[in-house]
Design an enzyme around this catalytic site. Structure first.
Site, short mmCIF file in Angstrom:
data_model
loop_
_atom_site.label_atom_id
_atom_site.label_comp_id
_atom_site.label_asym_id
_atom_site.label_seq_id
_atom_site.Cartn_x
_atom_site.Cartn_y
_atom_site.Cartn_z
N VAL A 1 49.67 75.65 62.67
CA VAL A 1 50.31 74.69 61.89
C VAL A 1 51.52 74.92 61.22
O VAL A 1 52.09 74.03 60.56
CB VAL A 1 49.42 73.90 60.97
N LYS B 1 43.51 83.50 65.10
CA LYS B 1 42.28 83.32 65.44
C LYS B 1 42.15 84.32 66.81
O LYS B 1 40.87 84.63 67.06
CB LYS B 1 42.10 81.78 65.92
N TYR C 1 45.52 73.67 70.65
CA TYR C 1 44.72 72.29 70.17
C TYR C 1 44.11 71.18 71.29
O TYR C 1 44.09 71.78 72.44
CB TYR C 1 45.71 71.48 69.27
N TYR D 1 39.04 83.96 56.33
CA TYR D 1 39.54 83.16 56.92
C TYR D 1 41.08 82.59 56.31
O TYR D 1 42.23 82.57 57.18
CB TYR D 1 38.76 81.92 57.30
N SER E 1 46.81 79.39 62.52
CA SER E 1 45.55 79.46 63.50
C SER E 1 45.85 80.74 64.87
O SER E 1 45.12 80.97 65.54
CB SER E 1 45.72 78.20 64.31
N1 GLU Z 1 44.70 77.41 57.92
C1 GLU Z 1 44.97 76.33 58.81
C2 GLU Z 1 43.61 75.84 58.74
O1 GLU Z 1 42.56 76.31 58.97
C3 GLU Z 1 45.27 76.83 60.08
C4 GLU Z 1 45.31 75.55 61.23
C5 GLU Z 1 45.97 75.73 62.31
O2 GLU Z 1 47.17 76.56 62.18
O3 GLU Z 1 45.75 75.20 63.14
O4 GLU Z 1 43.57 74.44 58.59
#
Ligand code: GLU
Length: 331
Positions: A274, A80, A256, A204, A77
Protein backbone atom coordinates in the site's frame (compact mmCIF):
# COMPACT_ATOMS: atom_id res chain seq x y z
CA UNK A 1 3.31 9.49 -26.95
CA UNK A 2 3.83 5.79 -26.21
CA UNK A 3 5.11 3.85 -29.19
CA UNK A 4 3.24 0.95 -30.74
CA UNK A 5 4.59 -2.59 -31.13
CA UNK A 6 8.31 -2.61 -31.75
CA UNK A 7 10.55 -5.11 -33.39
CA UNK A 8 12.98 -5.96 -30.61
CA UNK A 9 15.19 -7.96 -32.95
CA UNK A 10 17.36 -4.91 -33.43
CA UNK A 11 20.04 -3.97 -30.92
CA UNK A 12 18.97 -4.49 -27.34
CA UNK A 13 21.44 -2.04 -25.90
CA UNK A 14 20.93 -0.53 -22.49
CA UNK A 15 20.78 2.97 -23.92
CA UNK A 16 18.13 2.01 -26.43
CA UNK A 17 15.92 0.29 -23.86
CA UNK A 18 16.48 3.16 -21.44
CA UNK A 19 15.05 5.66 -23.93
CA UNK A 20 11.90 3.61 -24.29
CA UNK A 21 11.42 3.21 -20.56
CA UNK A 22 11.96 6.96 -19.96
CA UNK A 23 9.31 7.66 -22.53
CA UNK A 24 6.85 5.21 -20.96
CA UNK A 25 7.41 6.51 -17.43
CA UNK A 26 6.67 10.07 -18.46
CA UNK A 27 3.56 8.92 -20.31
CA UNK A 28 2.17 6.86 -17.42
CA UNK A 29 3.06 9.46 -14.80
CA UNK A 30 -0.01 11.33 -16.04
CA UNK A 31 -2.14 8.46 -14.72
CA UNK A 32 -1.15 9.11 -11.11
CA UNK A 33 -3.95 11.71 -10.87
CA UNK A 34 -6.47 8.86 -11.16
CA UNK A 35 -5.39 7.37 -7.83
CA UNK A 36 -4.96 8.30 -4.17
CA UNK A 37 -2.24 7.67 -1.62
CA UNK A 38 -3.13 5.30 1.22
CA UNK A 39 -4.39 7.08 4.29
CA UNK A 40 -5.35 4.40 6.80
CA UNK A 41 -1.73 4.33 7.97
CA UNK A 42 -1.31 8.08 8.62
CA UNK A 43 2.34 8.39 7.57
CA UNK A 44 1.62 6.99 4.10
CA UNK A 45 -0.41 10.12 3.33
CA UNK A 46 2.82 12.08 3.24
CA UNK A 47 3.93 10.37 0.01
CA UNK A 48 3.99 12.42 -3.19
CA UNK A 49 1.14 11.20 -5.33
CA UNK A 50 2.88 12.28 -8.57
CA UNK A 51 5.84 10.00 -8.06
CA UNK A 52 6.41 7.16 -10.50
CA UNK A 53 9.65 5.27 -10.89
CA UNK A 54 11.01 1.95 -12.07
CA UNK A 55 14.17 -0.08 -11.85
CA UNK A 56 14.86 -3.22 -13.86
CA UNK A 57 17.83 -5.49 -13.14
CA UNK A 58 18.69 -8.24 -15.60
CA UNK A 59 20.35 -11.53 -14.83
CA UNK A 60 23.20 -10.34 -17.00
CA UNK A 61 23.56 -7.23 -14.83
CA UNK A 62 21.94 -4.80 -17.26
CA UNK A 63 20.12 -2.15 -15.21
CA UNK A 64 17.51 0.39 -16.29
CA UNK A 65 16.38 3.13 -13.91
CA UNK A 66 13.81 5.75 -14.67
CA UNK A 67 11.58 8.39 -13.07
CA UNK A 68 11.55 8.61 -9.27
CA UNK A 69 13.65 5.52 -8.78
CA UNK A 70 15.68 7.02 -5.94
CA UNK A 71 12.79 7.69 -3.56
CA UNK A 72 12.95 5.30 -0.56
CA UNK A 73 9.69 3.77 0.65
CA UNK A 74 8.50 1.12 3.11
CA UNK A 75 7.82 -2.31 1.67
CA UNK A 76 4.47 -2.88 3.45
CA UNK A 77 2.86 -6.02 2.04
CA UNK A 78 5.85 -6.84 -0.14
CA UNK A 79 7.37 -8.05 3.15
CA UNK A 80 4.90 -10.94 3.07
CA UNK A 81 7.00 -12.60 0.40
CA UNK A 82 10.14 -12.34 2.53
CA UNK A 83 8.58 -13.50 5.80
CA UNK A 84 7.08 -16.46 3.96
CA UNK A 85 10.47 -17.39 2.48
CA UNK A 86 12.18 -17.07 5.86
CA UNK A 87 9.50 -19.08 7.66
CA UNK A 88 9.84 -21.87 5.07
CA UNK A 89 13.62 -21.81 5.35
CA UNK A 90 13.47 -21.91 9.16
CA UNK A 91 10.57 -24.26 9.79
CA UNK A 92 10.38 -26.29 6.58
CA UNK A 93 7.76 -26.07 3.85
CA UNK A 94 5.35 -28.64 5.23
CA UNK A 95 5.29 -27.03 8.68
CA UNK A 96 4.34 -23.67 7.16
CA UNK A 97 1.85 -25.10 4.66
CA UNK A 98 0.11 -27.06 7.42
CA UNK A 99 -0.79 -23.71 8.95
CA UNK A 100 -1.46 -21.48 5.94
CA UNK A 101 -2.90 -22.40 2.56
CA UNK A 102 -1.95 -21.36 -0.98
CA UNK A 103 -5.40 -20.47 -2.33
CA UNK A 104 -6.36 -17.04 -3.72
CA UNK A 105 -9.30 -15.43 -1.92
CA UNK A 106 -10.69 -12.80 -4.27
CA UNK A 107 -11.18 -10.71 -1.13
CA UNK A 108 -9.42 -7.57 0.11
CA UNK A 109 -6.05 -8.06 1.82
CA UNK A 110 -7.39 -7.17 5.26
CA UNK A 111 -10.65 -9.12 5.09
CA UNK A 112 -11.87 -10.86 8.23
CA UNK A 113 -15.04 -12.13 6.61
CA UNK A 114 -13.37 -15.06 4.90
CA UNK A 115 -11.79 -16.23 8.12
CA UNK A 116 -15.14 -16.27 9.82
CA UNK A 117 -16.96 -17.94 6.97
CA UNK A 118 -14.47 -20.80 6.84
CA UNK A 119 -13.90 -21.07 10.53
CA UNK A 120 -12.26 -24.46 10.58
CA UNK A 121 -9.90 -23.71 7.72
CA UNK A 122 -6.43 -22.27 7.90
CA UNK A 123 -5.85 -18.75 6.49
CA UNK A 124 -6.11 -18.80 2.71
CA UNK A 125 -2.61 -17.70 1.73
CA UNK A 126 0.48 -15.89 3.07
CA UNK A 127 -0.09 -12.81 0.87
CA UNK A 128 -3.21 -11.59 2.73
CA UNK A 129 -2.94 -10.15 6.20
CA UNK A 130 -4.44 -13.12 8.07
CA UNK A 131 -2.00 -15.51 6.37
CA UNK A 132 0.93 -13.14 6.70
CA UNK A 133 0.32 -12.58 10.42
CA UNK A 134 0.12 -16.35 10.87
CA UNK A 135 3.41 -16.76 8.99
CA UNK A 136 5.04 -14.01 11.05
CA UNK A 137 4.00 -15.83 14.22
CA UNK A 138 6.02 -18.82 12.96
CA UNK A 139 9.29 -16.87 12.71
CA UNK A 140 11.66 -18.13 15.36
CA UNK A 141 12.73 -15.90 18.26
CA UNK A 142 11.37 -14.50 21.51
CA UNK A 143 11.24 -10.81 20.59
CA UNK A 144 10.20 -9.00 17.42
CA UNK A 145 13.82 -8.09 16.74
CA UNK A 146 14.92 -11.72 17.11
CA UNK A 147 12.13 -12.83 14.79
CA UNK A 148 13.06 -10.26 12.18
CA UNK A 149 16.78 -10.93 12.28
CA UNK A 150 16.65 -13.73 9.63
CA UNK A 151 14.48 -11.51 7.41
CA UNK A 152 17.12 -8.77 7.59
CA UNK A 153 19.84 -11.37 7.00
CA UNK A 154 18.08 -12.67 3.91
CA UNK A 155 17.71 -9.14 2.53
CA UNK A 156 21.32 -8.34 3.35
CA UNK A 157 22.56 -11.40 1.48
CA UNK A 158 20.63 -10.34 -1.61
CA UNK A 159 21.43 -6.63 -1.44
CA UNK A 160 24.94 -6.53 0.05
CA UNK A 161 23.76 -3.99 2.61
CA UNK A 162 21.33 -4.15 5.52
CA UNK A 163 18.14 -2.16 4.89
CA UNK A 164 16.85 -0.20 7.87
CA UNK A 165 13.58 -0.06 9.70
CA UNK A 166 11.63 3.19 9.24
CA UNK A 167 10.70 3.75 12.87
CA UNK A 168 8.17 6.51 12.11
CA UNK A 169 6.31 4.21 9.70
CA UNK A 170 6.37 1.41 12.27
CA UNK A 171 4.95 3.66 14.99
CA UNK A 172 2.34 5.09 12.65
CA UNK A 173 1.02 1.62 11.80
CA UNK A 174 1.35 0.30 15.35
CA UNK A 175 -0.79 3.16 16.64
CA UNK A 176 -3.46 2.98 13.97
CA UNK A 177 -3.83 -0.57 12.77
CA UNK A 178 -6.94 -1.70 14.62
CA UNK A 179 -8.07 -4.04 11.88
CA UNK A 180 -4.82 -6.01 11.98
CA UNK A 181 -5.27 -6.29 15.74
CA UNK A 182 -8.77 -7.64 15.11
CA UNK A 183 -7.36 -10.21 12.68
CA UNK A 184 -4.70 -11.08 15.26
CA UNK A 185 -7.31 -11.68 17.98
CA UNK A 186 -9.33 -13.79 15.61
CA UNK A 187 -6.28 -15.92 14.79
CA UNK A 188 -5.51 -16.23 18.48
CA UNK A 189 -9.00 -17.50 19.17
CA UNK A 190 -8.88 -20.02 16.35
CA UNK A 191 -5.49 -21.35 17.45
CA UNK A 192 -3.39 -20.37 14.45
CA UNK A 193 -0.92 -18.06 16.17
CA UNK A 194 2.38 -19.70 17.06
CA UNK A 195 3.66 -16.81 19.19
CA UNK A 196 2.38 -14.22 21.60
CA UNK A 197 -0.14 -11.93 19.85
CA UNK A 198 1.53 -8.62 20.74
CA UNK A 199 4.97 -9.80 19.71
CA UNK A 200 3.57 -11.18 16.47
CA UNK A 201 1.83 -7.89 15.61
CA UNK A 202 4.91 -5.87 16.58
CA UNK A 203 6.98 -8.07 14.26
CA UNK A 204 4.43 -7.75 11.47
CA UNK A 205 4.28 -3.94 11.73
CA UNK A 206 8.08 -3.79 11.74
CA UNK A 207 8.49 -6.05 8.71
CA UNK A 208 6.07 -3.79 6.79
CA UNK A 209 8.19 -0.77 7.76
CA UNK A 210 11.49 -1.94 6.26
CA UNK A 211 12.66 0.77 3.88
CA UNK A 212 14.00 -0.01 0.41
CA UNK A 213 14.62 1.55 -2.98
CA UNK A 214 13.47 0.32 -6.36
CA UNK A 215 16.85 -1.05 -7.20
CA UNK A 216 16.64 -3.24 -4.08
CA UNK A 217 13.29 -4.66 -5.19
CA UNK A 218 14.55 -5.24 -8.73
CA UNK A 219 17.63 -7.05 -7.47
CA UNK A 220 15.60 -9.27 -5.13
CA UNK A 221 13.11 -9.95 -7.94
CA UNK A 222 15.93 -10.98 -10.22
CA UNK A 223 17.21 -13.51 -7.65
CA UNK A 224 13.73 -14.97 -7.11
CA UNK A 225 13.29 -15.11 -10.91
CA UNK A 226 16.50 -17.11 -11.01
CA UNK A 227 14.99 -19.71 -8.62
CA UNK A 228 16.75 -18.21 -5.60
CA UNK A 229 20.28 -18.27 -6.95
CA UNK A 230 22.38 -15.10 -7.17
CA UNK A 231 23.70 -15.16 -10.76
CA UNK A 232 26.74 -13.06 -9.79
CA UNK A 233 28.33 -15.75 -7.61
CA UNK A 234 26.06 -18.76 -8.23
CA UNK A 235 25.22 -18.85 -4.53
CA UNK A 236 21.87 -20.37 -3.52
CA UNK A 237 20.22 -17.75 -1.33
CA UNK A 238 16.70 -19.20 -1.33
CA UNK A 239 16.10 -22.95 -1.78
CA UNK A 240 14.74 -23.55 -5.28
CA UNK A 241 11.51 -25.15 -4.05
CA UNK A 242 10.77 -22.19 -1.76
CA UNK A 243 11.56 -19.66 -4.52
CA UNK A 244 9.18 -21.49 -6.86
CA UNK A 245 6.39 -21.50 -4.31
CA UNK A 246 6.96 -17.79 -3.65
CA UNK A 247 6.61 -17.12 -7.41
CA UNK A 248 3.39 -19.13 -7.61
CA UNK A 249 1.94 -17.23 -4.66
CA UNK A 250 2.95 -13.90 -6.14
CA UNK A 251 1.30 -14.80 -9.43
CA UNK A 252 -1.95 -16.06 -7.92
CA UNK A 253 -2.31 -13.88 -4.81
CA UNK A 254 0.23 -11.03 -5.00
CA UNK A 255 -1.88 -8.15 -6.34
CA UNK A 256 -4.73 -8.18 -3.83
CA UNK A 257 -8.13 -8.96 -5.31
CA UNK A 258 -6.88 -7.85 -8.72
CA UNK A 259 -4.47 -10.81 -8.91
CA UNK A 260 -6.49 -12.66 -11.56
CA UNK A 261 -6.61 -9.66 -13.88
CA UNK A 262 -2.94 -8.94 -13.32
CA UNK A 263 -2.04 -12.56 -14.19
CA UNK A 264 -4.22 -12.38 -17.29
CA UNK A 265 -3.06 -9.02 -18.63
CA UNK A 266 0.49 -8.70 -17.31
CA UNK A 267 1.32 -12.34 -16.66
CA UNK A 268 4.30 -12.14 -14.32
CA UNK A 269 4.68 -12.91 -10.59
CA UNK A 270 4.40 -9.68 -8.58
CA UNK A 271 3.57 -8.40 -5.12
CA UNK A 272 2.41 -4.94 -4.27
CA UNK A 273 2.19 -2.92 -1.08
CA UNK A 274 0.00 0.00 0.00
CA UNK A 275 2.99 2.35 -0.01
CA UNK A 276 2.81 2.06 -3.81
CA UNK A 277 5.71 -0.34 -4.32
CA UNK A 278 5.54 -3.41 -6.54
CA UNK A 279 8.12 -6.14 -6.89
CA UNK A 280 7.76 -8.07 -10.14
CA UNK A 281 9.91 -10.54 -11.98
CA UNK A 282 10.28 -12.22 -15.31
CA UNK A 283 11.80 -15.71 -15.27
CA UNK A 284 14.03 -16.72 -18.20
CA UNK A 285 11.85 -17.30 -21.26
CA UNK A 286 12.28 -19.27 -24.45
CA UNK A 287 11.18 -17.46 -27.60
CA UNK A 288 12.19 -17.65 -31.22
CA UNK A 289 13.14 -14.01 -31.33
CA UNK A 290 15.55 -11.81 -29.41
CA UNK A 291 13.70 -9.97 -26.64
CA UNK A 292 14.72 -7.58 -23.87
CA UNK A 293 15.79 -9.35 -20.66
CA UNK A 294 15.17 -12.78 -22.14
CA UNK A 295 17.37 -14.45 -19.51
CA UNK A 296 15.18 -13.03 -16.76
CA UNK A 297 14.94 -9.86 -14.71
CA UNK A 298 13.60 -8.34 -11.54
CA UNK A 299 11.51 -5.17 -11.61
CA UNK A 300 10.76 -2.65 -8.91
CA UNK A 301 8.02 -0.07 -9.46
CA UNK A 302 6.99 2.76 -7.15
CA UNK A 303 3.95 5.01 -7.53
CA UNK A 304 2.09 5.85 -4.29
CA UNK A 305 -1.19 6.86 -5.97
CA UNK A 306 -3.27 3.68 -5.59
CA UNK A 307 -6.31 2.29 -7.38
CA UNK A 308 -9.37 1.05 -5.51
CA UNK A 309 -7.76 -2.36 -4.90
CA UNK A 310 -4.66 -0.85 -3.28
CA UNK A 311 -2.27 -1.29 -6.21
CA UNK A 312 -0.16 1.53 -7.67
CA UNK A 313 -2.45 2.88 -10.39
CA UNK A 314 0.21 4.21 -12.73
CA UNK A 315 2.66 1.47 -11.71
CA UNK A 316 0.33 -1.30 -12.82
CA UNK A 317 -0.33 0.40 -16.16
CA UNK A 318 3.38 0.95 -16.72
CA UNK A 319 4.14 -2.68 -15.89
CA UNK A 320 1.41 -3.90 -18.18
CA UNK A 321 2.76 -1.82 -21.02
CA UNK A 322 6.34 -3.03 -20.54
CA UNK A 323 5.25 -6.66 -20.17
CA UNK A 324 3.27 -6.44 -23.40
CA UNK A 325 5.99 -4.61 -25.30
CA UNK A 326 8.75 -6.97 -24.20
CA UNK A 327 6.63 -10.13 -24.13
CA UNK A 328 7.42 -10.79 -20.48
CA UNK A 329 4.29 -12.81 -19.78
CA UNK A 330 4.65 -16.40 -18.66
CA UNK A 331 1.71 -17.37 -20.85
N1 GLU B 1 1.09 -2.76 6.75
C1 GLU B 1 -0.05 -2.81 5.92
C2 GLU B 1 -1.20 -3.52 6.59
O1 GLU B 1 -1.04 -4.58 7.09
C3 GLU B 1 0.32 -3.53 4.68
C4 GLU B 1 -0.83 -3.65 3.76
C5 GLU B 1 -0.42 -3.77 2.34
O2 GLU B 1 0.62 -3.25 1.92
O3 GLU B 1 -1.16 -4.43 1.64
O4 GLU B 1 -2.29 -3.03 6.64
Amino acid sequence: MVQGATNWNTELTQEWLQNYVDDWVSFYRKHTVDGNVASYIPILQEANRDHLGISIVGKNGMTIRSGDFEVPFTIQSISKVFSFIVACMGRGLSYVLDRVDVEPTGEAFNSIMHLEMTQLKKPFNPMINAGAITVTSMLEGRTSDEKLEPVFQLLERMLDYRPHLNVDAYESERDSSMRNRAIGYYLLETGYLESDLNITLETYFKQCSIEVTLEDLARIGMIIANDGEDPNNKEEIIPRQVARLAKALMLTCGMYDASGKFAAYVGVPAKSGVSGGIIALSPPRVRDEELPFVTGCGIGVYGPALDDKGNSIAGIRLLRHIANQWDLSLF
